[in-house]
Design a protein around this motif. Structure first.
Motif, PDB file in Angstrom:
ATOM      1  N   THR A  70      42.726  -0.554 -14.188  1.00 56.45           N
ATOM      2  CA  THR A  70      43.327  -0.941 -12.913  1.00 56.45           C
ATOM      3  C   THR A  70      43.288  -2.460 -12.813  1.00 56.45           C
ATOM      4  O   THR A  70      42.252  -3.085 -13.057  1.00 56.45           O
ATOM      5  N   LEU A  71      44.419  -3.046 -12.472  1.00 58.36           N
ATOM      6  CA  LEU A  71      44.545  -4.501 -12.372  1.00 58.36           C
ATOM      7  C   LEU A  71      44.995  -4.903 -10.973  1.00 58.36           C
ATOM      8  O   LEU A  71      45.723  -4.177 -10.300  1.00 58.36           O
ATOM      9  N   ALA A  72      44.558  -6.079 -10.558  1.00 55.95           N
ATOM     10  CA  ALA A  72      45.109  -6.735  -9.375  1.00 55.95           C
ATOM     11  C   ALA A  72      46.092  -7.788  -9.860  1.00 55.95           C
ATOM     12  O   ALA A  72      45.781  -8.555 -10.773  1.00 55.95           O
ATOM     13  N   LEU A  73      47.269  -7.809  -9.286  1.00 56.67           N
ATOM     14  CA  LEU A  73      48.297  -8.791  -9.622  1.00 56.67           C
ATOM     15  C   LEU A  73      48.735  -9.512  -8.355  1.00 56.67           C
ATOM     16  O   LEU A  73      48.939  -8.886  -7.319  1.00 56.67           O
ATOM     17  N   TYR A  74      48.856 -10.835  -8.440  1.00 51.72           N
ATOM     18  CA  TYR A  74      49.466 -11.580  -7.344  1.00 51.72           C
ATOM     19  C   TYR A  74      50.961 -11.645  -7.641  1.00 51.72           C
ATOM     20  O   TYR A  74      51.397 -12.380  -8.522  1.00 51.72           O
ATOM     21  N   LYS A  75      51.735 -10.843  -6.914  1.00 51.43           N
ATOM     22  CA  LYS A  75      53.185 -10.804  -7.121  1.00 51.43           C
ATOM     23  C   LYS A  75      53.840 -12.018  -6.441  1.00 51.43           C
ATOM     24  O   LYS A  75      53.699 -12.195  -5.236  1.00 51.43           O
ATOM     25  N   PRO A  76      54.546 -12.818  -7.221  1.00 51.91           N
ATOM     26  CA  PRO A  76      55.264 -13.933  -6.607  1.00 51.91           C
ATOM     27  C   PRO A  76      56.465 -13.432  -5.805  1.00 51.91           C
ATOM     28  O   PRO A  76      56.973 -12.334  -6.053  1.00 51.91           O
ATOM     29  N   PRO A  77      56.965 -14.225  -4.872  1.00 52.95           N
ATOM     30  CA  PRO A  77      58.194 -13.837  -4.168  1.00 52.95           C
ATOM     31  C   PRO A  77      59.361 -13.826  -5.153  1.00 52.95           C
ATOM     32  O   PRO A  77      59.364 -14.556  -6.146  1.00 52.95           O
ATOM     33  N   VAL A 207      59.766 -12.294  10.683  1.00 52.35           N
ATOM     34  CA  VAL A 207      58.909 -12.866   9.649  1.00 52.35           C
ATOM     35  C   VAL A 207      59.670 -13.913   8.838  1.00 52.35           C
ATOM     36  O   VAL A 207      60.778 -13.676   8.373  1.00 52.35           O
ATOM     37  N   MET A 208      59.020 -15.042   8.640  1.00 48.47           N
ATOM     38  CA  MET A 208      59.569 -16.111   7.806  1.00 48.47           C
ATOM     39  C   MET A 208      58.954 -16.069   6.397  1.00 48.47           C
ATOM     40  O   MET A 208      59.637 -16.259   5.402  1.00 48.47           O
ATOM     41  N   GLU A 209      57.659 -15.850   6.331  1.00 51.26           N
ATOM     42  CA  GLU A 209      56.941 -15.717   5.068  1.00 51.26           C
ATOM     43  C   GLU A 209      55.900 -14.617   5.226  1.00 51.26           C
ATOM     44  O   GLU A 209      55.310 -14.472   6.306  1.00 51.26           O
ATOM     45  N   LEU A 210      55.656 -13.864   4.133  1.00 48.80           N
ATOM     46  CA  LEU A 210      54.719 -12.743   4.223  1.00 48.80           C
ATOM     47  C   LEU A 210      53.918 -12.626   2.931  1.00 48.80           C
ATOM     48  O   LEU A 210      54.490 -12.627   1.838  1.00 48.80           O
ATOM     49  N   VAL A 211      52.593 -12.532   3.074  1.00 44.66           N
ATOM     50  CA  VAL A 211      51.688 -12.423   1.933  1.00 44.66           C
ATOM     51  C   VAL A 211      50.719 -11.270   2.179  1.00 44.66           C
ATOM     52  O   VAL A 211      50.107 -11.194   3.254  1.00 44.66           O
ATOM     53  N   ARG A 212      50.583 -10.372   1.191  1.00 43.25           N
ATOM     54  CA  ARG A 212      49.551  -9.338   1.306  1.00 43.25           C
ATOM     55  C   ARG A 212      48.268  -9.873   0.678  1.00 43.25           C
ATOM     56  O   ARG A 212      48.269 -10.275  -0.481  1.00 43.25           O
ATOM     57  N   THR A 213      47.193  -9.843   1.446  1.00 44.26           N
ATOM     58  CA  THR A 213      45.925 -10.426   0.995  1.00 44.26           C
ATOM     59  C   THR A 213      44.868  -9.382   0.664  1.00 44.26           C
ATOM     60  O   THR A 213      43.857  -9.718   0.043  1.00 44.26           O
ATOM     61  N   ARG A 214      45.096  -8.143   1.067  1.00 41.91           N
ATOM     62  CA  ARG A 214      44.082  -7.108   0.838  1.00 41.91           C
ATOM     63  C   ARG A 214      44.750  -5.748   0.697  1.00 41.91           C
ATOM     64  O   ARG A 214      45.704  -5.440   1.412  1.00 41.91           O
ATOM     65  N   VAL A 220      42.671 -10.324  -2.506  1.00 41.92           N
ATOM     66  CA  VAL A 220      43.385 -11.156  -3.466  1.00 41.92           C
ATOM     67  C   VAL A 220      42.508 -12.299  -3.956  1.00 41.92           C
ATOM     68  O   VAL A 220      42.622 -12.744  -5.099  1.00 41.92           O
ATOM     69  N   GLY A 221      41.598 -12.768  -3.081  1.00 45.08           N
ATOM     70  CA  GLY A 221      40.668 -13.814  -3.487  1.00 45.08           C
ATOM     71  C   GLY A 221      41.378 -15.070  -3.959  1.00 45.08           C
ATOM     72  O   GLY A 221      42.318 -15.558  -3.322  1.00 45.08           O
TER      73      GLY A 221
END
Length: 245
Positions: A70-77, A207-214, A220-221
């Protein structure tokens, strides 16, 4: 659970799974803190087949299957939440193309949203993390249009009705408010398509910008856009425990 004479020593299996040194794992066994298939095991000579048993330490599951990842990935826009896109758009596959495992994305983020998404080849974990009955919470930070007041939190926790039904947020934090735009943190367990964007549009703050952090227990750290890290050890145990594994 019965001792499997053809299996591996339990303390070796635990050590290989990252619980600690073999001696430390033996101490855990002696203290009655290890369960195999729901039974406490204290006999140091116990042997198990890792492919056939489930193991818990202090009630927390241990991932002992070497083929599970299982991996965590920071998906770019701008990246679509798929492992292959027939239109040729950037997809999640490009970030794990050097890995031999066949990985699947756990849930989705819309193309314009960035942040944390999980990739896994553990079918049961993926199923539980995405099934509505487990109500896995996800946290987002959004920059939205207009000046948001603290009273909006009460509105959203009470719930709003969208075209596909009623929805409530689990938690709302106003991070920053200005005349033209504001920053809010929203936690909810609904997995409906573009749900955060549609909720904020409904209450007059697109929404103008949206980031999932958890995602569940995973944060996401310091992960940077386009980078991955493996979820393992106590972090993976907590994630598995949160969905009853």
């Amino acid at each position: 659970m019965t001792n499997d004479p053809r299996g591996e020593r339990l303390q070796k299996v635990l050590a290989h799974a990252g619980v600690g040194s073999r001696r430390y794992c033996e101490v855990l066994m002696e203290q009655g803190r290890i369960e195999v298939d729901g039974q406490i095991v204290t006999e140091l000579g116990t042997r198990v087949d890792p492919a056939k048993v489930s193991i818990h330490v202090d009630g927390m599951p241990v991932q002992i299957h070497e083929d599970k990842l299982t991996l965590a990935l920071y998906k770019p826009p701008g990246v679509v939440s798929t492992m292959e896109d027939e239109m040729g758009r950037p997809s999640l596959a490009q970030y794990v193309e050097d890995r031999p495992e066949r990985l699947f994305h756990v849930g989705r983020l819309d193309q314009d949203t960035e942040g944390l998404i999980l990739l896994s080849n553990d079918g049961e974990l993926t199923h539980r993390l995405t099934h509505p009955s487990y109500e896995v919470p996800k946290t987002y930070i959004a920059r939205v249009e207009g000046s948001v007041t603290r009273g909006l939190g009460k509105v959203l926790t009470r719930g709003v009705t969208l075209e596909d039904g009623f929805v409530q947020v689990d938690d709302f934090v106003l991070r920053e408010s200005a005349d033209r735009n504001s920053i809010v943190e929203i936690t909810l367990h609904s997995g409906r398509n573009r749900i955060v964007r549609r909720i904020m549009e409904e209450v007059g703050h697109p929404v103008m910008e949206l980031v999932r952090t958890r995602f569940g227990t995973i944060e996401v750290g310091h992960l940077k856009p386009g980078r991955t890290r493996q979820i393992a050890g106590t972090e993976l145990s907590a994630l598995m425990h949160s969905v009853g594994m």
